[in-house]
Design an enzyme around this catalytic site. Structure first.
Site, PDB file in Angstrom:
ATOM      1  N   GLU A 195       0.903  -1.171   0.000  1.00 55.27           N
ATOM      2  CA  GLU A 195       0.000   0.000   0.000  1.00 55.27           C
ATOM      3  C   GLU A 195       0.927   1.202   0.000  1.00 55.27           C
ATOM      4  O   GLU A 195       1.636   1.431   0.970  1.00 55.27           O
ATOM      5  CB  GLU A 195      -0.877   0.021   1.264  1.00 55.27           C
ATOM      6  CG  GLU A 195      -1.589  -1.282   1.595  1.00 55.27           C
ATOM      7  CD  GLU A 195      -2.757  -1.587   0.678  1.00 55.27           C
ATOM      8  OE1 GLU A 195      -3.065  -0.755  -0.200  1.00 55.27           O
ATOM      9  OE2 GLU A 195      -3.356  -2.663   0.832  1.00 55.27           O
ATOM     10  N   CYS A 224      -1.938   9.248   3.102  1.00 50.04           N
ATOM     11  CA  CYS A 224      -1.733   8.770   1.743  1.00 50.04           C
ATOM     12  C   CYS A 224      -2.904   9.204   0.878  1.00 50.04           C
ATOM     13  O   CYS A 224      -2.786   9.355  -0.329  1.00 50.04           O
ATOM     14  CB  CYS A 224      -1.610   7.254   1.731  1.00 50.04           C
ATOM     15  SG  CYS A 224      -3.005   6.452   2.512  1.00 50.04           S
TER      16      CYS A 224
HETATM   17  N1  LIG Z   1      -1.535   3.390   0.525  1.00 50.44           N
HETATM   18  C1  LIG Z   1      -1.698   3.412   1.841  1.00 50.44           C
HETATM   19  O1  LIG Z   1      -2.609   2.804   2.394  1.00 50.44           O
HETATM   20  C2  LIG Z   1      -0.756   4.221   2.682  1.00 50.44           C
HETATM   21  C3  LIG Z   1      -1.093   4.480   4.006  1.00 50.44           C
HETATM   22  C4  LIG Z   1      -0.232   5.253   4.781  1.00 50.44           C
HETATM   23  C5  LIG Z   1       0.935   5.761   4.256  1.00 50.44           C
HETATM   24  N2  LIG Z   1       1.236   5.505   2.961  1.00 50.44           N
HETATM   25  C6  LIG Z   1       2.443   6.077   2.359  1.00 50.44           C
HETATM   26  O2  LIG Z   1       3.531   6.008   3.274  1.00 50.44           O
HETATM   27  C7  LIG Z   1       4.433   7.076   3.043  1.00 50.44           C
HETATM   28  C8  LIG Z   1       4.735   7.778   4.348  1.00 50.44           C
HETATM   29  O3  LIG Z   1       5.199   6.875   5.305  1.00 50.44           O
HETATM   30  P1  LIG Z   1       6.755   6.681   5.617  1.00 50.44           P
HETATM   31  O4  LIG Z   1       7.480   7.959   5.420  1.00 50.44           O
HETATM   32  O5  LIG Z   1       6.823   6.011   6.934  1.00 50.44           O
HETATM   33  O6  LIG Z   1       7.169   5.674   4.447  1.00 50.44           O
HETATM   34  P2  LIG Z   1       8.563   4.924   4.237  1.00 50.44           P
HETATM   35  O7  LIG Z   1       8.466   4.179   2.968  1.00 50.44           O
HETATM   36  O8  LIG Z   1       9.700   5.828   4.424  1.00 50.44           O
HETATM   37  O9  LIG Z   1       8.622   3.880   5.464  1.00 50.44           O
HETATM   38  C9  LIG Z   1       7.592   2.953   5.690  1.00 50.44           C
HETATM   39  C10 LIG Z   1       8.128   1.820   6.539  1.00 50.44           C
HETATM   40  O10 LIG Z   1       9.095   1.101   5.767  1.00 50.44           O
HETATM   41  C11 LIG Z   1      10.291   0.949   6.497  1.00 50.44           C
HETATM   42  N3  LIG Z   1      11.387   0.839   5.531  1.00 50.44           N
HETATM   43  C12 LIG Z   1      12.094   1.828   4.943  1.00 50.44           C
HETATM   44  N4  LIG Z   1      13.023   1.310   4.111  1.00 50.44           N
HETATM   45  C13 LIG Z   1      12.876  -0.045   4.164  1.00 50.44           C
HETATM   46  C14 LIG Z   1      13.521  -1.131   3.521  1.00 50.44           C
HETATM   47  N5  LIG Z   1      14.514  -0.943   2.650  1.00 50.44           N
HETATM   48  N6  LIG Z   1      13.104  -2.380   3.800  1.00 50.44           N
HETATM   49  C15 LIG Z   1      12.091  -2.595   4.667  1.00 50.44           C
HETATM   50  N7  LIG Z   1      11.448  -1.607   5.322  1.00 50.44           N
HETATM   51  C16 LIG Z   1      11.834  -0.339   5.062  1.00 50.44           C
HETATM   52  C17 LIG Z   1      10.326   2.176   7.377  1.00 50.44           C
HETATM   53  O11 LIG Z   1      11.210   1.995   8.468  1.00 50.44           O
HETATM   54  C18 LIG Z   1       8.861   2.263   7.796  1.00 50.44           C
HETATM   55  O12 LIG Z   1       8.593   1.350   8.843  1.00 50.44           O
HETATM   56  C19 LIG Z   1       3.751   7.969   2.029  1.00 50.44           C
HETATM   57  O13 LIG Z   1       4.261   7.706   0.764  1.00 50.44           O
HETATM   58  C20 LIG Z   1       2.297   7.546   2.124  1.00 50.44           C
HETATM   59  O14 LIG Z   1       1.537   7.823   0.982  1.00 50.44           O
HETATM   60  C21 LIG Z   1       0.436   4.741   2.167  1.00 50.44           C
HETATM   61  N1  LIG Z   2      -7.530   5.522   5.644  1.00 50.65           N
HETATM   62  C1  LIG Z   2      -7.134   6.904   5.649  1.00 50.65           C
HETATM   63  C2  LIG Z   2      -5.790   7.142   5.062  1.00 50.65           C
HETATM   64  C3  LIG Z   2      -4.685   6.231   5.493  1.00 50.65           C
HETATM   65  C4  LIG Z   2      -3.386   6.603   4.824  1.00 50.65           C
HETATM   66  O1  LIG Z   2      -2.561   7.343   5.214  1.00 50.65           O
HETATM   67  C5  LIG Z   2      -8.138   7.713   4.869  1.00 50.65           C
HETATM   68  O2  LIG Z   2      -8.993   7.137   4.208  1.00 50.65           O
HETATM   69  O3  LIG Z   2      -8.050   8.927   4.867  1.00 50.65           O
END
Ligand SMILES: NC(=O)c1ccc[n+]([C@@H]2O[C@H](COP(=O)([O-])OP(=O)(O)OC[C@H]3O[C@@H](n4cnc5c(N)ncnc54)[C@H](O)[C@@H]3O)[C@@H](O)[C@H]2O)c1
Ligand SMILES: N[C@@H](CCC=O)C(=O)O
Length: 524
Positions: A289, A323
């Site tokens: 995600e 996100c």
């Molecule tokens: N699509 C969704 O449902 C959703 C929901 C929430 C956040 N997000 C996305 O998450 C991002 C923000 O969160 P963030 O800054 O914590 O993201 P990030 O990708 O920097 O980190 C996410 C997680 O991955 C870990 N990580 C980083 N590098 C890694 C590697 N090489 N191997 C394994 N794990 C690793 C981090 O320590 C953290 O726990 C934004 O891009 C946001 O859109 C998506």
């Molecule tokens: N589920 C949340 C977003 C989670 C991601 O960061 C929403 O629908 O706004």
């Protein structure tokens, strides 16, 4: 969470009843931040205190520490994998009804501790109290939904007809079985819900779990581990470690003992993890995600007050660190000035400040990185766009990572139109037609959420053409944000996610299991 007739969701959170504030205030007093409190990892059913500690600072007040957190070494990560591997078989063979009963007890523990968990979430992320409470309530609903789905599908165990072979009786069954150890990697912005959501699905399906949350928000995973332990999840079945991504996270997702992975986070990291799982000799399931660059389209016929509220709430709620956050609006040129004026007026009413205070709409940015990025993006905009409002870091009474809600008009060629920003910056683009709006909305690699404001007859056109997994029309409560389990399945298309199935949808849980066909032949 239901109080009387009120059900707390991300859409209903703007006007919660007084009792909810009273209970939060009371939890704030009893669950005071003690910067010296030590928070362990959870491995093999036990709290584990490590040598390396992280003093976690409050994003709302960088001079305050909110707790000391154990940080995992590679040895701790290995111990967590070993514990999960040791526990996976018997958990997978535990009758599904027993697993459901344990997850239901976890639901009760989370419900009972809801306010203190919300205080912790608010403190570590810097999100406001209702956002934090709703995040915990969302987890209660994940428990309910995944347990109910196991029941509705009789544990995904189906008797099939005998095949027509003379002189022989064949009994046939399809059973869904767990993969073994499921690694869950969670982001900083929803550290409780996005750690718990995938973990609960994996657990109820019969997998053991190793969770690694973000170093920026280490508290939520500890509280989740406590609730699961209190509910009677057997030792080793759920393990929580805190550590960096490239070291500890990578060690977990590349470990030979891993059976499957759920990653929630940025596209840059998720894509690499997905590639790794697919390229192994034995490929492994991987649910990613990832990021978003979400848009809203506003056309003549829209209720512009509703549109202004929906746009502002989704662009600036939680400082744009969702996100699902709205970062691009395409508005028809005939109504553009009117919409921009109304958004700006509404944004003036939104309070930025201490996330624990009742009236606060948005707290600080959660991470130093995000705070730095905001400054960089504003500098980029300053020379190349018309900044309608914001574009700076406001003076605040405390030294926190506070930023101003920022609205800007930029040319279609501006680089910030295509990049996920993850901070409260909203770009507005004027369009001449609905087709131009759709073309620009779809012209990014991401496809997570999208919103529309306009006439009823244009809604089917919008939903049929927009490339996004979660769509909303005429929703003043949030143009693109605020999906809730059981009401709006949540998952991205294109570069936002690889499975095409939303969190808490009917199709989500089976991803944590693999089908085994069982045929037994007997002479008749
Ligand atoms: N699509 C969704 O449902 C959703 C929901 C929430 C956040 N997000 C996305 O998450 C991002 C923000 O969160 P963030 O800054 O914590 O993201 P990030 O990708 O920097 O980190 C996410 C997680 O991955 C870990 N990580 C980083 N590098 C890694 C590697 N090489 N191997 C394994 N794990 C690793 C981090 O320590 C953290 O726990 C934004 O891009 C946001 O859109 C998506
Ligand atoms: N589920 C949340 C977003 C989670 C991601 O960061 C929403 O629908 O706004």
């Amino acid at each position: 969470m239901t109080q009387g007739a009120f059900e707390l969701t991300y859409a209903s959170m703007y006007q919660p009843p007084q009792e909810l504030h009273d209970a939060f205030e009371s939890a704030l007093k009893t669950f005071a931040a003690d910067g010296a409190q030590e928070h362990p990892l959870w491995i093999a059913g036990k709290p584990v205190h490590t040598e390396e500690r992280l003093d976690k600072r409050s994003p709302a007040d960088l001079d305050t520490t909110i707790g000391r957190f154990s940080v995992a070494s590679l040895r701790d990560a290995d111990a967590a994998m070993a514990a999960a591997t040791g526990a996976a078989r018997s958990w997978g063979l535990t009758p599904w009804r027993e697993r459901v009963a344990i997850i239901r007890r976890a639901q009760q523990r989370i419900q009972a501790r809801m306010y203190e968990i919300a205080v912790a979430v608010s403190r570590e992320v810097g999100k406001n109290r209702v956002e934090a409470l709703a995040e915990v309530a969302e987890v209660v609903d994940f428990c309910k939904i995944y347990c109910a789905q196991m029941e509705a599908h009789e544990g995904f165990d189906r008797v099939l007809p005998s095949d027509p072979v003379p002189g022989m009786h064949l009994t046939n069954r399809s059973v869904m079985r767990p993969y073994g150890v499921w690694v869950v990697i969670a982001p900083f912005n929803y550290p409780f819900a996005l750690a718990a959501g995938p973990s609960l699905a994996a657990l109820v399906a019969g997998n053991a779990v190793v969770l690694k949350g973000s170093l920026a928000t280490p508290w939520s995973g500890v509280l989740l581990a406590e609730c699961l332990h209190e509910a009677g999840v057997p030792a080793g079945v759920f393990n929580n470690i805190v550590g960096d991504g490239p070291g500890i996270g990578a060690a977990l997702v590349t470990d030979d003992r891993t059976g499957g992975v759920t990653f929630t986070g940025s596209h840059a990291v998720g894509r690499g993890i997905l590639a790794h799982q697919a390229s192994r000799f034995i490929p492994r399931p991987c649910i990613t995600e990832m990021g978003g660059k979400n848009s809203a389209i506003v056309l003549p016929g829209a209720d512009l007050d509703a549109a202004a509220k929906g746009v502002a709430r989704s662009a600036f709620g939680m400082g744009g660190q969702k996100c699902s956050a709205l970062s691009r609006v395409f508005v028809h040129e005939d109504i553009a000035d009117d919409l921009i004026g109304r958004v700006a007026e509404f944004v003036k009413t939104l309070v930025i400040g201490d996330p624990l205070e009742r009236g606060t709409f948005a707290g600080p940015l959660a991470t130093e990185n995000g705070y730095r990025n905001f400054g960089r993006y504003c500098e980029q905009l300053a020379g190349s766009a018309r900044i309608v409002m914001g574009g700076h870091k406001p003076d605040m009474p405390r030294r926190g990572q506070y930023v101003a809600n920022t609205l800007a008009e930029a040319d279609a060629s501006h680089p910030l139109w295509s990049q996920e920003l993850f901070c409260p910056i909203l770009l507005v683009g004027r369009v001449k037609s609905r087709d131009e709006a759709m073309q620009r909305a779809n012209a990014v690699p991401y496809g997570l959420t999208a919103g529309f404001f306009g006439a009823e007859e244009d809604i089917p056109w919008f939903m049929d053409n927009i490339e996004a997994g979660v769509t909303f029309a005429n929703r003043s409560l949030g143009a693109t944000t605020g999906a809730w389990p059981g009401y709006q399945p949540f998952g991205g298309w294109k570069a936002s996610g690889n499975t095409g199935k939303g969190l808490a949808s009917f199709y989500y849980l089976p991803q944590y299991m693999r089908e085994q066909s069982r045929t037994i032949a007997r002479a008749s």
